[in-house]
Write a protein that holds these residues in place. Structure first.
Motif, PDB file in Angstrom:
ATOM      1  N   LEU A 147       0.834  -1.202   0.000  1.00 32.00           N
ATOM      2  CA  LEU A 147       0.000   0.000   0.000  1.00 32.00           C
ATOM      3  C   LEU A 147       0.864   1.245   0.000  1.00 32.00           C
ATOM      4  O   LEU A 147       1.928   1.279   0.613  1.00 32.00           O
ATOM      5  CB  LEU A 147      -0.893   0.045   1.241  1.00 32.00           C
ATOM      6  CG  LEU A 147      -1.787  -1.152   1.538  1.00 32.00           C
ATOM      7  CD1 LEU A 147      -2.540  -0.911   2.830  1.00 32.00           C
ATOM      8  CD2 LEU A 147      -2.758  -1.396   0.392  1.00 32.00           C
ATOM      9  N   ILE A 188      -2.934   0.270  -4.290  1.00 31.85           N
ATOM     10  CA  ILE A 188      -2.996  -1.102  -3.785  1.00 31.85           C
ATOM     11  C   ILE A 188      -2.386  -2.027  -4.826  1.00 31.85           C
ATOM     12  O   ILE A 188      -2.890  -2.136  -5.946  1.00 31.85           O
ATOM     13  CB  ILE A 188      -4.446  -1.529  -3.493  1.00 31.85           C
ATOM     14  CG1 ILE A 188      -5.133  -0.524  -2.544  1.00 31.85           C
ATOM     15  CG2 ILE A 188      -4.482  -2.932  -2.899  1.00 31.85           C
ATOM     16  CD1 ILE A 188      -6.601  -0.818  -2.304  1.00 31.85           C
ATOM     17  N   HIS A 213      -8.561   2.488   4.852  1.00 29.97           N
ATOM     18  CA  HIS A 213      -7.659   1.709   4.002  1.00 29.97           C
ATOM     19  C   HIS A 213      -8.049   0.228   3.991  1.00 29.97           C
ATOM     20  O   HIS A 213      -8.003  -0.430   2.939  1.00 29.97           O
ATOM     21  CB  HIS A 213      -6.220   1.879   4.471  1.00 29.97           C
ATOM     22  CG  HIS A 213      -5.630   3.203   4.106  1.00 29.97           C
ATOM     23  ND1 HIS A 213      -4.313   3.528   4.363  1.00 29.97           N
ATOM     24  CD2 HIS A 213      -6.160   4.288   3.504  1.00 29.97           C
ATOM     25  CE1 HIS A 213      -4.075   4.761   3.941  1.00 29.97           C
ATOM     26  NE2 HIS A 213      -5.175   5.238   3.420  1.00 29.97           N
ATOM     27  N   SER A 262       1.715  -1.888   4.820  1.00 24.35           N
ATOM     28  CA  SER A 262       1.115  -0.561   4.792  1.00 24.35           C
ATOM     29  C   SER A 262       2.127   0.520   5.138  1.00 24.35           C
ATOM     30  O   SER A 262       2.674   0.536   6.243  1.00 24.35           O
ATOM     31  CB  SER A 262      -0.052  -0.488   5.789  1.00 24.35           C
ATOM     32  OG  SER A 262      -0.503   0.847   5.924  1.00 24.35           O
TER      33      SER A 262
END
Length: 398
Positions: free
Chosen positions: A22, A33, A90, A113
């Motif tokens: 991400l 993504i 998210h 992330s």
């Protein structure tokens, strides 16, 4: 033993892993993504990009983040709430993407992330030596893991800081493992909010790889467009191309000591922002007559010239150098034209290296997660002034 720990151990021993990378940048256009299949580790890493999408943010999300982004004084209650809110938004976008792709979340081994940067404060930028280097990315990993049911690695920059780095840029690690070449020297230029590059010397040359920030990429242009036009960015440089850059304003913008510091170095929108522009415009009478288009042309040229001059310093005396561009600035024709003029026949899209340039940063965080799960810090000892570490806090879903 905790079943999540057992699963984590099994994932680390697999021949290949499915990792979602991400990236959410300073432009706040959306969440990148990237679903990656990654085999091996270290310089044997093999990455295949299976799916990629950018899930756009709603205006409400952008307005919340802007309340705390790159500001010295904020409402800490808002910051506290956003740490969970960003992760939950998210996580929902990830699940929506997986649904679109027809993939069950249980098939995914891990999420990597980056989080949403809200403040970057290395001592070299703040000038305050009373506190250590610091940076803050929000979007809590536990919320990711619980909402998605997927093991999540997050907050990558903190290990870099703890080991003596400045928390940025991190691209050197993935770039070094994936894109080093025995055939040429490479500048992997990323034009995000801040411009940065990774220098990958030709394998066997005896030179060291490193990554460094250069200066403003899109951030000042995006801020100017939002303030004066209510738009997130200057699409296709339409506004900038209709104006004329002002040489005196440009000279003042370029008169900052950060731009002459040796590589590697790091900066952020905390420095290069509209407050900095206004400071440069003080007592400058002719600036009052500049149109918005002229100002955008000036900011565009400022971004381009800091990139060009930085790259020229990095490759001085070298031959056989290629420049591969990724990030949102790749889609700005005015920026790209200036780069191509400065480096004839040397500039191309990152797509030439076989990877979607818009997906690159998200993919690199998947690679960082893979190194933490299955690699070793010894794999990245050859990167100049970058601590040899594996990064990312691990959050378990249960």
């Amino acid at each position: 033993m905790n079943k999540s720990i057992v699963k984590l151990a099994k994932i680390s021993q697999k021949e290949e892993r499915l990792i979602i990378g991400l990236m959410s940048g300073t432009s706040l256009d959306g969440l990148d993504i990237a679903l990656c299949r990654i085999a091996g580790s270290g310089t044997s890493t093999e990455l295949s990009l299976l799916h990629f999408t950018t899930m756009p943010y709603e205006d409400e999300f952008r307005e919340w983040v802007r309340q705390v982004f790159a500001k010295r004084e904020i409402d800490h209650q808002v910051l506290c709430g956003l740490n969970a809110y960003v992760a939950e938004v998210h996580a929902r976008l990830i699940l929506d993407a997986l649904t679109e792709w027809g993939i069950d979340p249980e098939e995914i081994d891990a999420i990597a992330s980056h989080g949403q940067t809200v403040f970057h404060a290395p001592k070299s930028l703040t000038g305050d030596n009373r506190l250590p280097n610091s940076t803050l990315q929000i979007g809590d990993g536990d919320h990711f893991a619980v909402r998605t049911g997927i093991i999540t690695l997050s907050d990558f920059r903190q290990k870099h800081l703890a080991a003596g780095g400045e928390g940025a840029p991190l691209a050197a690690y993935g770039d070094f493992l994936l894109f080093s070449s025995p055939a040429e020297h490479r500048i992997l230029l990323n034009i995000g909010g801040i411009s940065n590059f990774t220098f990958l010397p030709q394998v066997g040359s005896g030179l060291e790889a490193y990554a460094t920030d250069l200066g403003p990429g899109n951030t000042m242009m995006n801020q100017y467009m939002f303030r004066h036009f209510g738009k997130e960015m200057d699409f296709n440089a339409e506004v900038a191309l209709s104006g004329q850059a002002d040489s005196e304003v440009l000279e003042r913008l370029k008169n900052h000591n950060f731009l002459t510091l040796p590589f590697p170095k790091t900066t952020g929108p905390e420095l290069f922002n509209l407050d900095y522009l206004n400071l440069c415009l003080q007592d400058l009478q002719e600036a009052k007559d500049l149109t918005h288009a002229d100002m955008m042309a000036t900011l565009n040229k400022f971004a381009a010239e800091t990139m060009v001059e930085g790259i020229e310093r990095a490759i001085e005396g070298l031959e056989n150098v290629k420049i591969y561009v990724s990030g949102g600035g790749l889609h700005n024709p005015m920026l790209m034209q200036q780069l191509e003029t400065a480096f004839p026949n040397a500039v191309s899209s990152f797509l030439q290296l076989g990877l979607d340039p818009d997906a690159k940063e998200a993919c690199l965080f998947a690679v960082l997660a893979n190194e933490t799960l299955a690699g070793d810090s010894d794999n990245v000892t050859a990167i100049k002034d970058s601590p040899a570490v594996c990064m990312g806090k691990i959050s378990l879903p249960y």
